[in-house]
Design an enzyme around this catalytic site. Structure first.
Site, PDB file in Angstrom:
ATOM      1  N   THR A   1       0.963  -1.053  -0.100  1.00 21.11           N
ATOM      2  CA  THR A   1       0.125   0.142  -0.153  1.00 21.11           C
ATOM      3  C   THR A   1       0.840   1.393  -0.091  1.00 21.11           C
ATOM      4  O   THR A   1       1.794   1.308   0.700  1.00 21.11           O
ATOM      5  CB  THR A   1      -1.007   0.039   1.181  1.00 21.11           C
ATOM      6  OG1 THR A   1      -1.792  -1.110   1.312  1.00 21.11           O
ATOM      7  CG2 THR A   1      -1.867   1.251   1.343  1.00 21.11           C
TER       8      THR A   1
ATOM      9  N   PRO B   1       0.715   6.083  -0.269  1.00 17.35           N
ATOM     10  CA  PRO B   1      -0.330   6.912   0.111  1.00 17.35           C
ATOM     11  C   PRO B   1      -1.401   7.323  -0.845  1.00 17.35           C
ATOM     12  O   PRO B   1      -2.658   7.573  -0.524  1.00 17.35           O
ATOM     13  CB  PRO B   1       0.735   8.177   0.214  1.00 17.35           C
ATOM     14  CG  PRO B   1       2.069   7.724   0.341  1.00 17.35           C
ATOM     15  CD  PRO B   1       1.926   6.390  -0.422  1.00 17.35           C
TER      16      PRO B   1
ATOM     17  N   ILE C   1       2.052   0.359   6.926  1.00 15.92           N
ATOM     18  CA  ILE C   1       2.688  -0.956   7.083  1.00 15.92           C
ATOM     19  C   ILE C   1       2.816  -1.555   8.342  1.00 15.92           C
ATOM     20  O   ILE C   1       3.488  -1.148   9.300  1.00 15.92           O
ATOM     21  CB  ILE C   1       4.347  -0.684   6.421  1.00 15.92           C
ATOM     22  CG1 ILE C   1       4.029   0.018   5.085  1.00 15.92           C
ATOM     23  CG2 ILE C   1       5.042  -2.021   6.507  1.00 15.92           C
ATOM     24  CD1 ILE C   1       3.219  -0.834   4.036  1.00 15.92           C
TER      25      ILE C   1
ATOM     26  N   ARG D   1      -6.209 -14.367   3.912  1.00 19.52           N
ATOM     27  CA  ARG D   1      -7.533 -14.398   3.908  1.00 19.52           C
ATOM     28  C   ARG D   1      -8.232 -15.400   4.770  1.00 19.52           C
ATOM     29  O   ARG D   1      -9.026 -14.931   5.701  1.00 19.52           O
ATOM     30  CB  ARG D   1      -8.291 -14.124   2.847  1.00 19.52           C
ATOM     31  CG  ARG D   1      -7.798 -12.790   2.103  1.00 19.52           C
ATOM     32  CD  ARG D   1      -8.378 -12.798   0.646  1.00 19.52           C
ATOM     33  NE  ARG D   1      -8.010 -11.432   0.118  1.00 19.52           N
ATOM     34  CZ  ARG D   1      -8.260 -11.145  -1.184  1.00 19.52           C
ATOM     35  NH1 ARG D   1      -8.596 -11.934  -2.018  1.00 19.52           N
ATOM     36  NH2 ARG D   1      -7.804  -9.835  -1.326  1.00 19.52           N
TER      37      ARG D   1
ATOM     38  N   GLN E   1     -36.062 -12.041  26.562  1.00 22.01           N
ATOM     39  CA  GLN E   1     -35.930 -12.457  25.128  1.00 22.01           C
ATOM     40  C   GLN E   1     -35.104 -11.895  24.021  1.00 22.01           C
ATOM     41  O   GLN E   1     -34.733 -12.428  22.985  1.00 22.01           O
ATOM     42  CB  GLN E   1     -37.385 -12.877  24.425  1.00 22.01           C
ATOM     43  CG  GLN E   1     -38.376 -13.968  25.282  1.00 22.01           C
ATOM     44  CD  GLN E   1     -39.604 -14.522  24.634  1.00 22.01           C
ATOM     45  OE1 GLN E   1     -40.109 -13.470  24.147  1.00 22.01           O
ATOM     46  NE2 GLN E   1     -39.897 -15.709  24.937  1.00 22.01           N
TER      47      GLN E   1
ATOM     48  N   GLN F   1     -24.103  -3.620  23.083  1.00 26.50           N
ATOM     49  CA  GLN F   1     -25.432  -3.635  23.500  1.00 26.50           C
ATOM     50  C   GLN F   1     -26.159  -4.366  24.413  1.00 26.50           C
ATOM     51  O   GLN F   1     -26.638  -3.739  25.319  1.00 26.50           O
ATOM     52  CB  GLN F   1     -26.507  -3.732  22.047  1.00 26.50           C
ATOM     53  CG  GLN F   1     -27.655  -3.243  22.339  1.00 26.50           C
ATOM     54  CD  GLN F   1     -27.700  -1.860  22.118  1.00 26.50           C
ATOM     55  OE1 GLN F   1     -26.657  -0.986  21.695  1.00 26.50           O
ATOM     56  NE2 GLN F   1     -28.830  -0.963  22.388  1.00 26.50           N
TER      57      GLN F   1
ATOM     58  N   GLY G   1     -24.499   0.373  29.047  1.00 29.29           N
ATOM     59  CA  GLY G   1     -23.630   1.687  29.258  1.00 29.29           C
ATOM     60  C   GLY G   1     -22.441   1.059  29.619  1.00 29.29           C
ATOM     61  O   GLY G   1     -21.174   1.591  29.412  1.00 29.29           O
TER      62      GLY G   1
ATOM     63  N   GLU H   1      -6.400  -6.972   4.271  1.00 24.25           N
ATOM     64  CA  GLU H   1      -6.228  -8.202   3.635  1.00 24.25           C
ATOM     65  C   GLU H   1      -7.292  -8.197   2.489  1.00 24.25           C
ATOM     66  O   GLU H   1      -7.803  -9.171   2.092  1.00 24.25           O
ATOM     67  CB  GLU H   1      -6.560  -9.379   4.403  1.00 24.25           C
ATOM     68  CG  GLU H   1      -5.472  -9.560   5.529  1.00 24.25           C
ATOM     69  CD  GLU H   1      -3.991 -10.449   4.643  1.00 24.25           C
ATOM     70  OE1 GLU H   1      -4.338 -10.774   3.611  1.00 24.25           O
ATOM     71  OE2 GLU H   1      -3.257 -10.513   5.605  1.00 24.25           O
TER      72      GLU H   1
END
Length: 383
Positions: A125, A127, A156, A244, A280, A337, A341, A364
């Site tokens: 990769t 810029p 990197i 992967r 539930q 969730q 809190g 990846e």
């Protein structure tokens, strides 16, 4: 493919205990200090974690893809930062050399990666170049029996610590596509290789990333992977299947850890006079998470077995990466969730994991790139 079930069980059990007894208790310290303790890094080396997928003839454990996936499930139960340190040595840091390198290159560099004596890194990769990796601009100009590299690589992994870099650079300026790219092995102490300041990231503290700049960096021609120009992009693509699948397995492991934490909290925390786990709507979130994690585990193992059988799993590996990276994000969201809190507080691991897992959908190959790979593969196979 499982070669020796008893030996594998011992390895998985040993790593599972190491994760529970050493790594999980150190998670908060790593996050606060943005560093993995040296003693833990040394223990990982002694256990052979830096050479899990490297063949035994080069000093590794030589795990099959299925065996590696089972190990990665365990490793995923703790902070991704730990895996990041040794994962590159097993994956993109070594696989390019193993797949396309000369025998001399393999014997010179791979054993050091297998033991963790040297940390590996992969420079693709840039810029202005991300998912469109074939458009990279880093140049490698031939000068006698050397090549002179100039350019900058971005994001990197292990860049600050690495002692060995697999670098993709353009050797044919007239070829603007993939065919003009060559893969180089660049040692970390090579003059002209400049490590940038470590980036400040959203999550995965302890896993370090930085820019790597090449300023008239002279690399011997003998360090071209495979000894042939123009094969670099092909080499990069070849290492992705295993990478992967490995990341997908880690995603499953993280999801399982999040489910364990969420279930424990839901059973202990009471609202309206009864445990959260008795409500539930909470049960629905737990059930959905469990089903999705099971689906991810099943996908990874099926694809891993196919790879071990010698089948082309590029499409299946992309399917695993797409599903598992998105799945663990959903599981992390539900875990926060369920905690309510408390899930927003750094006191609880789910807050950290919520940030950590976001990266899985990006590296990846992003989710969107996986969708393109899968769809194009479907069309190609239909034709």
């Amino acid at each position: 493919m499982i070669r020796d079930q008893e030996v594998l069980n011992q390895l998985v059990d040993t790593i599972g205990r190491f994760v529970r007894d050493r790594l999980i208790p150190a998670e908060q310290t790593v996050a606060e200090n943005d560093a993995i303790p040296e003693d833990i890094a040394n223990e990982m080396k002694e256990m052979g974690l830096f050479g899990l997928s490297i063949p035994e003839e080069y000093g590794g454990l030589g795990l099959t893809m299925e065996e590696e996936a089972l190990v990665a499930f365990e490793i995923g139960h703790t902070s991704p930062a730990f895996r990041s340190l040794f994962g590159t040595n097993n994956g993109i840091g070594a696989q390019g050399i193993l797949i396309d390198g000369t025998e001399e290159q393999k014997r010179k560099y791979v054993p050091k990666l297998a033991t963790g004596e040297v940390i590996g890194s992969f420079c693709l990769t840039e810029p202005d170049v991300g998912s469109d990796a074939a458009s990279l601009k880093t140049r490698a100009d031939k000068d006698g029996d050397h090549y002179v590299l100039n350019g900058t690589k971005r994001y990197i992994t292990n860049g600050p610590e690495a002692g060995l870099y697999t670098v993709m650079a353009r050797t044919d300026p007239d070829n603007k596509g993939a065919g003009g790219i060559t893969a180089f092995i660049v040692e970390g102490d090579t003059p002209g290789l400049i490590r940038g300041k470590p980036d400040v990231k959203m999550g995965q503290k302890g896993a370090h990333v930085c820019d790597i700049t090449f300023d008239n960096c002279r690399v011997p021609a003998e360090n071209i992977i495979g000894g042939k120009e123009g094969q670099g992009f092909k080499t990069a693509m070849k290492v992705l299947d295993r990478g992967r699948l490995h990341i997908s397995a880690v995603c499953v492991g993280v999801a399982e850890r999040l489910i364990e934490d969420a279930l424990k909290y839901a059973m202990e925390r009471k609202q309206f006079g009864q445990p959260l786990a008795d409500h539930q709507l909470i049960q629905a979130m737990l059930a959905d998470s469990r089903a999705e994690a099971f689906a991810g585990r099943s996908m990874v193992l099926e694809a891993a077995r196919s790879k071990d059988a010698g089948k082309n799993v590029s499409l299946d590996a992309s399917c695993c990466k797409l599903f598992c990276a998105e799945m663990v994000g959903r599981v992390a969201d539900r875990a926060v969730q369920i905690h309510g809190g408390a899930g927003y507080m750094a006191e609880y691991a789910v807050e950290r994991f919520y940030r950590d897992v976001r990266l899985f959908r990006i590296y990846e190959g992003t989710t969107q790139i996986q969708q393109i790979v899968i769809a194009r593969g479907m069309v190609r196979d239909a034709q």
